[in-house]
Design a protein around this motif. Sequence first.
Motif, PDB file in Angstrom:
ATOM      1  N   ARG A   1       0.853  -1.173   0.000  1.00  0.00           N
ATOM      2  CA  ARG A   1       0.000   0.000   0.000  1.00  0.00           C
ATOM      3  C   ARG A   1       0.896   1.231   0.000  1.00  0.00           C
ATOM      4  NH1 ARG A   1      -3.087  -2.614  -1.870  1.00  0.00           N
ATOM      5  NH2 ARG A   1      -5.138  -3.321  -1.183  1.00  0.00           N
ATOM      6  N   PHE A   2       0.623   2.122  -0.955  1.00  0.00           N
ATOM      7  CA  PHE A   2       1.433   3.317  -1.099  1.00  0.00           C
ATOM      8  C   PHE A   2       0.820   4.478  -0.316  1.00  0.00           C
ATOM      9  CE2 PHE A   2       1.983   1.119  -5.320  1.00  0.00           C
ATOM     10  CZ  PHE A   2       3.226   0.577  -5.003  1.00  0.00           C
ATOM     11  N   LYS A   3       1.633   5.473  -0.033  1.00  0.00           N
ATOM     12  CA  LYS A   3       1.177   6.606   0.763  1.00  0.00           C
ATOM     13  C   LYS A   3       0.181   7.480   0.020  1.00  0.00           C
ATOM     14  CE  LYS A   3       5.026   6.800   3.987  1.00  0.00           C
ATOM     15  NZ  LYS A   3       6.078   7.637   4.623  1.00  0.00           N
ATOM     16  N   ASP A   4       0.100   7.313  -1.307  1.00  0.00           N
ATOM     17  CA  ASP A   4      -0.880   8.099  -2.057  1.00  0.00           C
ATOM     18  C   ASP A   4      -2.257   7.428  -2.091  1.00  0.00           C
ATOM     19  OD1 ASP A   4      -0.581   5.987  -3.803  1.00  0.00           O
ATOM     20  OD2 ASP A   4       0.249   7.170  -5.451  1.00  0.00           O
ATOM     21  N   GLY A   5      -2.397   6.300  -1.377  1.00  0.00           N
ATOM     22  CA  GLY A   5      -3.675   5.609  -1.303  1.00  0.00           C
ATOM     23  C   GLY A   5      -3.852   4.482  -2.295  1.00  0.00           C
ATOM     24  N   THR A   6      -2.952   4.344  -3.264  1.00  0.00           N
ATOM     25  CA  THR A   6      -3.019   3.249  -4.222  1.00  0.00           C
ATOM     26  C   THR A   6      -2.255   2.054  -3.683  1.00  0.00           C
ATOM     27  OG1 THR A   6      -1.046   3.991  -5.419  1.00  0.00           O
ATOM     28  CG2 THR A   6      -3.184   4.877  -6.135  1.00  0.00           C
ATOM     29  N   GLY A   7      -2.268   0.959  -4.433  1.00  0.00           N
ATOM     30  CA  GLY A   7      -1.564  -0.234  -3.995  1.00  0.00           C
ATOM     31  C   GLY A   7      -1.381  -1.236  -5.105  1.00  0.00           C
ATOM     32  N   ASP A   8      -0.802  -2.366  -4.773  1.00  0.00           N
ATOM     33  CA  ASP A   8      -0.513  -3.405  -5.749  1.00  0.00           C
ATOM     34  C   ASP A   8      -0.535  -4.755  -5.053  1.00  0.00           C
ATOM     35  OD1 ASP A   8       0.215  -4.672  -8.095  1.00  0.00           O
ATOM     36  OD2 ASP A   8       2.356  -4.269  -7.856  1.00  0.00           O
ATOM     37  N   ILE A   9      -1.132  -5.766  -5.703  1.00  0.00           N
ATOM     38  CA  ILE A   9      -1.123  -7.141  -5.225  1.00  0.00           C
ATOM     39  C   ILE A   9      -0.689  -8.030  -6.382  1.00  0.00           C
ATOM     40  CG2 ILE A   9      -2.467  -9.066  -4.302  1.00  0.00           C
ATOM     41  CD1 ILE A   9      -4.355  -7.082  -3.037  1.00  0.00           C
ATOM     42  N   ASP A  10       0.326  -8.850  -6.172  1.00  0.00           N
ATOM     43  CA  ASP A  10       0.852  -9.712  -7.232  1.00  0.00           C
ATOM     44  C   ASP A  10       1.053 -11.134  -6.733  1.00  0.00           C
ATOM     45  OD1 ASP A  10       1.086  -7.594  -9.084  1.00  0.00           O
ATOM     46  OD2 ASP A  10       3.039  -7.039  -8.265  1.00  0.00           O
ATOM     47  N   ASP A  11       0.612 -12.098  -7.518  1.00  0.00           N
ATOM     48  CA  ASP A  11       0.976 -13.487  -7.266  1.00  0.00           C
ATOM     49  C   ASP A  11       2.465 -13.646  -7.558  1.00  0.00           C
ATOM     50  OD1 ASP A  11       1.472 -16.369  -8.537  1.00  0.00           O
ATOM     51  OD2 ASP A  11      -0.207 -16.522  -7.139  1.00  0.00           O
ATOM     52  N   VAL A  12       3.176 -14.396  -6.689  1.00  0.00           N
ATOM     53  CA  VAL A  12       4.621 -14.529  -6.876  1.00  0.00           C
ATOM     54  C   VAL A  12       5.020 -15.883  -7.437  1.00  0.00           C
ATOM     55  CG1 VAL A  12       5.059 -12.874  -5.030  1.00  0.00           C
ATOM     56  CG2 VAL A  12       5.065 -15.323  -4.509  1.00  0.00           C
ATOM     57  N   GLY A  13       4.028 -16.701  -7.810  1.00  0.00           N
ATOM     58  CA  GLY A  13       4.321 -17.964  -8.473  1.00  0.00           C
ATOM     59  C   GLY A  13       4.858 -19.058  -7.572  1.00  0.00           C
ATOM     60  N   GLN A  14       4.459 -19.050  -6.302  1.00  0.00           N
ATOM     61  CA  GLN A  14       4.912 -20.081  -5.367  1.00  0.00           C
ATOM     62  C   GLN A  14       3.719 -20.742  -4.684  1.00  0.00           C
ATOM     63  OE1 GLN A  14       7.877 -18.808  -2.549  1.00  0.00           O
ATOM     64  NE2 GLN A  14       9.074 -17.708  -4.094  1.00  0.00           N
ATOM     65  N   THR A  15       3.960 -21.959  -4.201  1.00  0.00           N
ATOM     66  CA  THR A  15       2.948 -22.701  -3.454  1.00  0.00           C
ATOM     67  C   THR A  15       3.514 -23.084  -2.095  1.00  0.00           C
ATOM     68  OG1 THR A  15       1.949 -23.613  -5.462  1.00  0.00           O
ATOM     69  CG2 THR A  15       1.513 -24.777  -3.405  1.00  0.00           C
ATOM     70  N   VAL A  16       2.709 -22.894  -1.058  1.00  0.00           N
ATOM     71  CA  VAL A  16       3.077 -23.283   0.298  1.00  0.00           C
ATOM     72  C   VAL A  16       2.005 -24.241   0.814  1.00  0.00           C
ATOM     73  CG1 VAL A  16       3.357 -22.502   2.681  1.00  0.00           C
ATOM     74  CG2 VAL A  16       4.329 -21.169   0.807  1.00  0.00           C
ATOM     75  N   TYR A  17       2.440 -25.352   1.412  1.00  0.00           N
ATOM     76  CA  TYR A  17       1.493 -26.310   1.979  1.00  0.00           C
ATOM     77  C   TYR A  17       1.311 -26.037   3.467  1.00  0.00           C
ATOM     78  CZ  TYR A  17       1.335 -29.019  -2.297  1.00  0.00           C
ATOM     79  OH  TYR A  17       1.113 -29.402  -3.587  1.00  0.00           O
ATOM     80  N   VAL A  18       0.052 -25.852   3.864  1.00  0.00           N
ATOM     81  CA  VAL A  18      -0.308 -25.692   5.268  1.00  0.00           C
ATOM     82  C   VAL A  18      -0.901 -27.025   5.727  1.00  0.00           C
ATOM     83  CG1 VAL A  18      -1.705 -24.423   6.930  1.00  0.00           C
ATOM     84  CG2 VAL A  18      -0.741 -23.239   4.934  1.00  0.00           C
ATOM     85  N   LYS A  19      -0.301 -27.625   6.756  1.00  0.00           N
ATOM     86  CA  LYS A  19      -0.652 -28.997   7.123  1.00  0.00           C
ATOM     87  C   LYS A  19      -1.069 -29.135   8.582  1.00  0.00           C
ATOM     88  CE  LYS A  19       2.518 -31.040   3.733  1.00  0.00           C
ATOM     89  NZ  LYS A  19       3.505 -32.117   3.499  1.00  0.00           N
ATOM     90  N   ARG A  20      -1.923 -30.123   8.830  1.00  0.00           N
ATOM     91  CA  ARG A  20      -2.302 -30.503  10.182  1.00  0.00           C
ATOM     92  C   ARG A  20      -1.178 -31.346  10.791  1.00  0.00           C
ATOM     93  NH1 ARG A  20      -8.119 -33.037   8.737  1.00  0.00           N
ATOM     94  NH2 ARG A  20      -8.147 -33.566  10.968  1.00  0.00           N
ATOM     95  N   ASN A  21      -0.816 -31.037  12.007  1.00  0.00           N
ATOM     96  CA  ASN A  21       0.252 -31.782  12.669  1.00  0.00           C
ATOM     97  C   ASN A  21      -0.191 -33.213  12.975  1.00  0.00           C
ATOM     98  OD1 ASN A  21       2.857 -31.961  13.877  1.00  0.00           O
ATOM     99  ND2 ASN A  21       1.890 -31.894  15.884  1.00  0.00           N
ATOM    100  N   SER A  22       0.749 -34.151  12.925  1.00  0.00           N
ATOM    101  CA  SER A  22       0.465 -35.534  13.307  1.00  0.00           C
ATOM    102  C   SER A  22       1.358 -35.942  14.472  1.00  0.00           C
ATOM    103  CB  SER A  22       0.672 -36.490  12.126  1.00  0.00           C
ATOM    104  OG  SER A  22       2.046 -36.567  11.772  1.00  0.00           O
TER     105      SER A  22
END
Length: 253
Positions: free
Chosen positions: A130-151
């Motif tokens: 988020r920029f100070k002028d009120g605008t912003g940017d959102i970009d996919d970075v081309g990565q995958t992260v696995y969120v897992k249940r503990n065993s």
Amino acid sequence: MGKKLWRAVVAGGAAAVFTGLAAFPAGAAEGGAAFTRVKVNGGKPVVIGVANEVKVPTFFRLTTPHKVKWTDVFLYRGETDNRAWHAIETNDCGVVISPCDVIETMYFNPSVWSLHNSEAGAWKVAGEVRFKDGTGDIDDVGQTVYVKRNSRLSVKASPKPVAKGGTLTVTGKVTRANWETQKYVSYEGRKVSLQFKPAGTTSYTSVKTVYANGKGDLKTTVKASKAGTWRWMYGGNTTTGGSTSAGDYVVVK
């Protein structure tokens, strides 16, 4: 690190490592920022139990010619507004220096937010600024992260001691975190390895594979040839983290 804010997309107040001045690179995102060198949890899955907070170290480089209000990277599925619910602690990159190397920590706390079991699995990674002028940017970075249940795994070997050449029975149980009830529950049908470490050595060797029954129980028998330590090892899958039981030492007479 600085202030931790309990929102899905929050940044502000912490120190960061800044590089020297550099030109805004060609091919940067249309929104006026580029996110590079992104690394979440060192490339490893994020494994969450039922109570303890999990801290996920994160790093990225932000390059932009604009004045920055705050920035972060986050996990999402589908559209970028469908985000993994966690706190973020990072710097605000408010100083006009580009590129900015950001050290961030994501905090996942199952005792604060109710996680759904369906949230286990693959998540995409995006960067937001988020920029100070009120605008912003959102970009996919081309990565995958696995969120897992503990065993978890338990182990018990008997009898103790056991006669050389006698039959040793090794039992145990495999469970995994149920985020919705905040308890560990049986994890039936899992393929688990029985491992053995002879006395006086430092390495385990897989002896056989056993499948857990409908209650998550494990049971098998082996011939006792030498004293040593027995344990179970589960490798995990795309929704559940791997685990290793404690060792159970057996004397052979």
